[in-house]
Design a protein around this motif. Structure first.
Motif, PDB file in Angstrom:
ATOM      1  N   ASN A  85       0.822  -1.215   0.000  1.00  0.00           N
ATOM      2  CA  ASN A  85       0.000   0.000   0.000  1.00  0.00           C
ATOM      3  C   ASN A  85       0.853   1.260   0.000  1.00  0.00           C
ATOM      4  O   ASN A  85       0.494   2.268  -0.616  1.00  0.00           O
ATOM      5  N   SER A  86       2.005   1.204   0.675  1.00  0.00           N
ATOM      6  CA  SER A  86       2.901   2.358   0.709  1.00  0.00           C
ATOM      7  C   SER A  86       3.563   2.588  -0.646  1.00  0.00           C
ATOM      8  O   SER A  86       3.824   3.726  -1.030  1.00  0.00           O
ATOM      9  N   ALA A  87       3.826   1.497  -1.358  1.00  0.00           N
ATOM     10  CA  ALA A  87       4.478   1.612  -2.672  1.00  0.00           C
ATOM     11  C   ALA A  87       3.482   1.978  -3.756  1.00  0.00           C
ATOM     12  O   ALA A  87       3.719   2.887  -4.556  1.00  0.00           O
ATOM     13  N   ILE A  88       2.369   1.272  -3.790  1.00  0.00           N
ATOM     14  CA  ILE A  88       1.310   1.509  -4.789  1.00  0.00           C
ATOM     15  C   ILE A  88      -0.012   1.514  -4.033  1.00  0.00           C
ATOM     16  O   ILE A  88      -0.514   0.446  -3.663  1.00  0.00           O
ATOM     17  N   PRO A  89      -0.571   2.676  -3.747  1.00  0.00           N
ATOM     18  CA  PRO A  89      -1.811   2.755  -2.954  1.00  0.00           C
ATOM     19  C   PRO A  89      -2.903   1.805  -3.467  1.00  0.00           C
ATOM     20  O   PRO A  89      -3.217   1.790  -4.652  1.00  0.00           O
ATOM     21  N   GLY A  90      -3.432   1.011  -2.549  1.00  0.00           N
ATOM     22  CA  GLY A  90      -4.495   0.069  -2.892  1.00  0.00           C
ATOM     23  C   GLY A  90      -4.010  -1.320  -3.227  1.00  0.00           C
ATOM     24  O   GLY A  90      -4.774  -2.294  -3.134  1.00  0.00           O
ATOM     25  N   SER A  91      -2.733  -1.444  -3.621  1.00  0.00           N
ATOM     26  CA  SER A  91      -2.227  -2.760  -4.039  1.00  0.00           C
ATOM     27  C   SER A  91      -2.130  -3.731  -2.864  1.00  0.00           C
ATOM     28  O   SER A  91      -2.194  -4.946  -3.049  1.00  0.00           O
ATOM     29  N   GLY A  92      -1.975  -3.188  -1.643  1.00  0.00           N
ATOM     30  CA  GLY A  92      -1.880  -4.053  -0.472  1.00  0.00           C
ATOM     31  C   GLY A  92      -3.155  -4.832  -0.231  1.00  0.00           C
ATOM     32  O   GLY A  92      -3.120  -5.987   0.204  1.00  0.00           O
ATOM     33  N   TYR A  93      -4.294  -4.200  -0.515  1.00  0.00           N
ATOM     34  CA  TYR A  93      -5.577  -4.883  -0.356  1.00  0.00           C
ATOM     35  C   TYR A  93      -5.719  -6.009  -1.379  1.00  0.00           C
ATOM     36  O   TYR A  93      -6.201  -7.102  -1.068  1.00  0.00           O
ATOM     37  N   GLY A 361       2.859 -10.306  -6.313  1.00  0.00           N
ATOM     38  CA  GLY A 361       3.443  -9.795  -5.077  1.00  0.00           C
ATOM     39  C   GLY A 361       4.901  -9.421  -5.235  1.00  0.00           C
ATOM     40  O   GLY A 361       5.348  -8.378  -4.723  1.00  0.00           O
ATOM     41  N   LEU A 362       5.668 -10.247  -5.944  1.00  0.00           N
ATOM     42  CA  LEU A 362       7.095  -9.974  -6.114  1.00  0.00           C
ATOM     43  C   LEU A 362       7.315  -8.677  -6.888  1.00  0.00           C
ATOM     44  O   LEU A 362       8.209  -7.888  -6.553  1.00  0.00           O
ATOM     45  N   SER A 363       6.507  -8.436  -7.901  1.00  0.00           N
ATOM     46  CA  SER A 363       6.638  -7.200  -8.684  1.00  0.00           C
ATOM     47  C   SER A 363       6.420  -5.967  -7.811  1.00  0.00           C
ATOM     48  O   SER A 363       7.154  -4.972  -7.917  1.00  0.00           O
ATOM     49  N   ILE A 364       5.418  -6.035  -6.929  1.00  0.00           N
ATOM     50  CA  ILE A 364       5.137  -4.909  -6.033  1.00  0.00           C
ATOM     51  C   ILE A 364       6.327  -4.672  -5.104  1.00  0.00           C
ATOM     52  O   ILE A 364       6.741  -3.533  -4.867  1.00  0.00           O
ATOM     53  N   PHE A 365       6.908  -5.740  -4.594  1.00  0.00           N
ATOM     54  CA  PHE A 365       8.022  -5.608  -3.657  1.00  0.00           C
ATOM     55  C   PHE A 365       9.276  -5.061  -4.338  1.00  0.00           C
ATOM     56  O   PHE A 365       9.999  -4.238  -3.764  1.00  0.00           O
ATOM     57  N   ILE A 366       9.545  -5.525  -5.539  1.00  0.00           N
ATOM     58  CA  ILE A 366      10.715  -5.022  -6.258  1.00  0.00           C
ATOM     59  C   ILE A 366      10.543  -3.530  -6.570  1.00  0.00           C
ATOM     60  O   ILE A 366      11.489  -2.735  -6.459  1.00  0.00           O
ATOM     61  N   TYR A 367       9.330  -3.141  -6.918  1.00  0.00           N
ATOM     62  CA  TYR A 367       9.058  -1.714  -7.144  1.00  0.00           C
ATOM     63  C   TYR A 367       9.255  -0.921  -5.850  1.00  0.00           C
ATOM     64  O   TYR A 367       9.839   0.176  -5.863  1.00  0.00           O
TER      65      TYR A 367
END
Length: 413
Positions: A85-93, A361-367
């Motif tokens: 959510n901190s990296a891409i708002p809403g993606s954590g949900y 999930g991995l893509s979000i974390f790498i970003y």
């Protein structure tokens, strides 16, 4: 006064070591669950020695994924969904929903695996065996010292599982030279197989199990990074050795010319392989190994999946999470009892499903590692690890694209 300080230092060191050991075994036993055992038997029967390449690929991907995830979670002191959510708002949900749903499917398969294990061990009906195992897991989370109970049970079961599988690997007499050759130069490369085995060992909830356990134990921040990295590497080494030993145990049976049945409603390919390798005692050993793998995975899947609900409710207490975990296991058990898909087939499918979740999930974390270094206490993220993460992201997206059809076809096979 001095003795008190020494005692406190010793207690801190012991607690720290216990926390790291618990995280290692939670990751390892989650990665070596009943899905992996069933998948290994199924694909070794199909590909023979060439399956060794898929195991190597899963270990390499595991290395990159876990080093990135463990590092980012412990440095930010945040759960995976909050980081997203901190990296891409809403993606954590979105990530939380995917992991929880994937974990639910996985847990249905895990309960099925525990039923197959008790069937091989005691001759108990798989449905009843799965129900009893789920009730045991529920009892652990309802205990007053649930955290300690989880840690000790997982470590004991993990060690037992490894020792027994090594015994069967020696008994089956596999062609080690051919296996080593095809580990690096396979005669066949099957993307659906690799995606399924990767999903069963590092996909979905498994990616975050050890990291979230460390977070709950307070092993966070730059000051603990060295210990966290060593724990991640140790966990990867343990799972890698176990994967290869299990493969060799089954390969010895396949290479001897024995045909393992991987079709049919009641097929239990791994049980067949262990029985051929070591007779009736091999079948009982398989039952213990599969049950230990399954029950620890039931606990790991439930614990990790429920850890994602904090993104929806920040105020939930540890007791509240334990109750939510009990409900999660109960719901998994209900679906297991009513679903007619054979347990072995379900275990292969859920591995593939979690393999499809992994690249998201991995893509979000790498970003997050690239764009939100401010979340990591001023830590300068290693460029080499970031590059490897990007490569693995691209690889897992490609494998998912190539194998989505064959994976979902398992449900109708």
């Amino acid at each position: 006064m001095e003795q008190t300080k020494i005692a406190q230092t010793v207690e801190f060191a012991r607690s720290r070591r216990a926390s790291l050991t618990a995280a290692i075994f939670l990751m390892a036993t989650s990665a070596i669950g009943p899905g992996f055992i069933t998948q290994t038997a199924t694909f070794t029967a199909k590909l023979g020695s060439a399956f060794a390449f898929a195991i190597l690929a899963s270990i390499v991907i595991d290395f990159v994924v876990q080093l990135n995830i463990w590092r980012i979670v412990t440095l930010t002191r945040m759960r995976a969904s909050d980081i997203a959510n901190s990296a891409i708002p809403g993606s954590g949900y979105v990530l939380a929903i995917l992991v929880i749903v994937g974990g639910l499917f996985f847990n249905i398969g895990n309960i099925g695996g525990s039923g197959l294990g008790l069937n091989a061990m005691l001759g108990l009906d798989p449905k009843w065996g799965g129900a009893l195992s789920a009730l045991l897991a529920i009892g652990i989370f309802l205990s007053k010292r649930a955290g300690m109970a989880v840690d000790r049970f997982i470590i004991f079961a993990g060690i037992l599982m490894i020792v027994l599988t090594i015994y069967v690997a020696f008994a089956s007499g596999p062609p080690v030279g051919e296996a080593l050759f095809q580990t690096f130069l396979p005669s066949t490369i099957d993307f659906a197989t690799i995606t399924t085995i990767v999903g069963g060992t590092v996909g979905g909830y498994i990616t975050y199990s050890g990291a979230h356990r460390l977070l709950d134990k307070g092993m966070v921040g730059v000051e603990n990074l060295g210990s966290v990295n060593r724990a991640a590497l140790t966990g990867i080494a343990v799972t890698g050795v176990m994967r290869y030993v299990l493969f060799l145990a089954i390969l010895g049976v396949v290479a001897s010319g024995v045909v393992i049945d991987v079709s049919g409603k009641g097929a239990n390919p791994a049980a067949q392989a262990f029985q051929v390798a070591a007779g009736d005692i091999g079948l009982r050993i398989f039952g213990i190994v599969l049950w230990a793998a399954a029950i620890t995975s039931v606990i790991g899947a439930a614990y990790t999946s429920v850890s994602f609900i904090t993104v929806f409710n920040k105020d939930i207490t540890e007791r509240g999470r334990n109750i939510a975990t009990v409900i999660f296991i109960a719901v998994s058990l209900f679906f297991y009892m009513v679903i007619t898909t054979p347990p072995a087939q379900m275990l292969v499918f859920v591995g593939g499903l979690n393999g499809l979740i992994l690249p998201i999930g991995l893509s979000i974390f790498i970003y997050a590692a690239w764009a939100r270094s401010d979340l990591m206490e001023g830590y300068r993220y290693p460029r080499w690890l970031l590059v490897l993460g990007v490569i693995v992201c691209a690889l897992t997206w490609y494998m998912g694209y190539k194998s989505i059809g064959p994976i979902f076809a398992l449900l109708t096979a």
